[in-house]
Write an enzyme that holds these catalytic residues in place. Structure first.
Site, PDB file in Angstrom:
ATOM      1  N   GLY A  29      30.384  56.443  54.064  1.00 29.37           N
ATOM      2  CA  GLY A  29      30.835  56.127  55.420  1.00 29.37           C
ATOM      3  C   GLY A  29      32.312  56.426  55.533  1.00 29.37           C
ATOM      4  O   GLY A  29      32.905  57.056  54.651  1.00 29.37           O
ATOM      5  N   ASP A  54      29.326  37.883  57.265  1.00 30.28           N
ATOM      6  CA  ASP A  54      28.473  39.005  57.674  1.00 30.28           C
ATOM      7  C   ASP A  54      27.124  38.940  56.970  1.00 30.28           C
ATOM      8  O   ASP A  54      26.657  39.916  56.379  1.00 30.28           O
ATOM      9  CB  ASP A  54      29.170  40.334  57.389  1.00 30.28           C
ATOM     10  N   ASP A  80      24.519  23.924  43.670  1.00 30.77           N
ATOM     11  CA  ASP A  80      25.893  24.361  43.929  1.00 30.77           C
ATOM     12  C   ASP A  80      26.400  25.403  42.941  1.00 30.77           C
ATOM     13  O   ASP A  80      27.542  25.856  43.021  1.00 30.77           O
ATOM     14  CB  ASP A  80      26.851  23.169  43.953  1.00 30.77           C
ATOM     15  N   ASN A 119      36.825  22.588  33.763  1.00 31.66           N
ATOM     16  CA  ASN A 119      36.792  21.984  35.097  1.00 31.66           C
ATOM     17  C   ASN A 119      35.801  20.833  35.196  1.00 31.66           C
ATOM     18  O   ASN A 119      35.521  20.324  36.277  1.00 31.66           O
ATOM     19  CB  ASN A 119      36.465  23.046  36.152  1.00 31.66           C
ATOM     20  N   ASP A 172      41.299  47.050  22.561  1.00 31.78           N
ATOM     21  CA  ASP A 172      42.214  47.993  21.915  1.00 31.78           C
ATOM     22  C   ASP A 172      42.656  49.030  22.950  1.00 31.78           C
ATOM     23  O   ASP A 172      42.129  50.135  23.043  1.00 31.78           O
ATOM     24  CB  ASP A 172      41.495  48.676  20.737  1.00 31.78           C
TER      25      ASP A 172
END
Length: 495
Positions: free
Chosen positions: A60, A173, A370, A403, A435
């Site tokens: 596109g 979207d 979640d 966390n 490396d």
């Protein structure tokens, strides 16, 4: 990139701060905190050094997407090549947002990013390759399709969006074209793709730019500012189409569609709704509520009775789940370097064939959907199998980013088949990636660059010292393998 067919609104600016592309949070020098995202960095080396570019999948005005073969592993990946204008900082910032968002996400139903290359004219984003086609294409080809299958697909998508929302990310979207199956296998996982219009949006912030694909746009996008609730609306439209075969608000042109989205009531008058249960319609009314304040949140959608009872008709084998939990409890890394190598191999070198059953187990234990395993969820799974395992000990061993939760990559690192995953060929490819100058040794600067923001100088030096048997300040491949063998009996010659 997302297809936009929205009205232009002038003099409006999105008031939202973005996270930097190449940095993570600053870590306490006393604690080694590792995240797979730290391995995703921008390389200015030629992409052809690591990839053979092949068939073009689409193109596109933005650029093109093609198949790339990762030369060290032979894995097929998607290469999104985007034209950039070095003088257009706004354009570069927009692409940086997409990369930073992909780096922040770690979920079985979200496309996985591997690395990024950049030259003067293009930015290359390397992600996993999905070859199973779009969601609606598969539905059209299936001989039998009912509410259970629709709920199963929707549960996958909802779980992915809930993970996004928990990271303060709004997709903006959501549409069937952005939902791809990873392969043609009947049980292939759905993957959410294309985060080109996504944004980080803290709870106190709102967006104002009208963007999206017309049929799936929430009414508040067209009239005012908005937040992550727009994603719930878009998912409602997708579910509506899955169950009926048509959109909830149709029109002859964009303006007519927008007018009906804003003002027309939701109806189920078409004959295709005659055999759809009332429970499904109730959920749709909640998701397609024109008021975002009373619309279901993504958590409420996930916990909806219709979605849970219909979507969980297929559950993982109990023996497999028990085996995976045992592996989780037995997982140990004995050095910081070993931890880094394990995480790198799982996040960068293994394809989805290593994870097929493990994903089902992860999602089965992740009761709230979640994308993280909490102490409470681990405890419930442990109690179910009557294991004598301390969930806090599991967290201590597996929670590499510290966390307090086990994310998807951490779970895979601990439960993957180690004989196949951590074999000599994968160690060799990991060594070559670290490396940087191809001199057969890893020095402190190369290791620091490979880890990104994961470790300060003292941590990196300690990692070098752990494996540097001859004390020359560098790690050669023999020292590298010897160090990994020192702590693991699973390393083999297996490919």
């Amino acid at each position: 990139m997302g297809n936009c067919c929205a009205p232009v609104r002038t003099n409006e600016v999105e008031n939202v701060s973005t996270k930097d592309l190449l940095t993570s949070s600053v870590h306490d020098s006393k604690t080694f905190v590792l995240n797979p995202a730290d391995f995703i960095q921008i390389s200015t080396l030629p992409i052809t050094k690591d990839y053979e570019l092949g068939e073009t999948l689409g193109s596109g005005s933005f650029g093109e997407v093609c198949i790339g073969t990762h030369l060290p592993t032979g894995m097929k990946r998607a290469v999104k090549a985007i034209y950039i204008n070095e003088s257009n900082q706004k354009e570069i910032d927009k692409l940086s947002k997409e990369v930073s968002i992909l780096k922040a996400l770690d979920h079985p139903n979200i496309i996985r990013i591997f690395e990024v290359f950049r030259n003067q004219s293009k930015l290359y984003i390397i992600t996993e390759l999905c070859t199973g086609g779009e969601l609606f294409e598969r539905i059209q080809k299936s001989r039998r399709f009912g509410e259970n299958q629709a709920a199963k697909y929707m549960l996958d998508i909802v779980s992915a969006i809930m993970h996004c929302h928990n990271q303060d990310i709004v997709h903006r979207d959501l549409k069937p074209e952005n939902l791809l199956f990873e392969s043609n296998d009947p049980d292939a996982k759905l993957k959410l793709i294309d985060f080109g219009t996504s944004r980080f949006v803290p709870p106190e912030k709102r967006l104002s730019k009208a963007i999206g694909t017309c049929y799936y746009m929430a009414p508040e996008i067209l009239t005012s500012t908005y937040n992550k609730q727009i994603d719930v609306w878009s998912l409602g439209v997708i579910l509506f189409i899955m169950l009926s075969g048509h959109v909830p608000f149709a029109g002859k042109n964009d303006q007519e569609i927008f007018a009906r989205i804003k003002g027309a009531p939701l109806t189920f008058g078409h004959q295709s709704w005659q055999h759809v249960t009332e429970e499904a319609k109730i959920l749709l009314r909640k998701m397609l509520d024109k008021n975002p304040n009373t619309r279901y949140t993504i958590e409420q959608v996930f916990n909806d009775n219709w979605l849970q009872t219909r979507g969980l008709s297929k559950v993982p084998d109990k023996e497999l789940e028990a085996e995976s939990l045992q592996r989780l409890s037995c997982f140990r890394t004995h050095s910081k370097l070993q931890t880094a190598i394990y995480v790198f191999i799982v996040s960068q070198l293994l394809d989805n064939s290593h994870f097929d059953k493990l994903r089902e187990v992860f999602m089965s234990v992740d009761k709230n959907g979640d994308g993280f395993l909490s102490t409470d969820e681990i405890m419930k799974a442990v109690e179910h199998f009557d294991f004598r395992i301390n969930p806090q000990e599991i967290l201590k061993q597996c929670d590499t980013d510290k966390n307090g939760l086990i994310n998807y990559s951490e779970f895979l690192t601990a439960t993957v088949n180690k004989t196949k995953a951590y074999c000599r060929i994968n160690l060799k490819n990991a060594f070559k990636r670290f490396d940087k100058n191809d001199d057969g040794q890893i020095d402190i600067e190369e290791l620091r660059e490979s880890l990104g923001a994961s470790a300060c100088e003292s941590i990196v030096k300690k990692m070098i010292d752990e494996a540097d048997a001859n004390k020359d300040g560098k790690i050669d491949f023999d020292e590298f393998v010897e160090h990994m063998n020192k702590y693991s009996q699973e390393i083999s010659e297996n490919v």
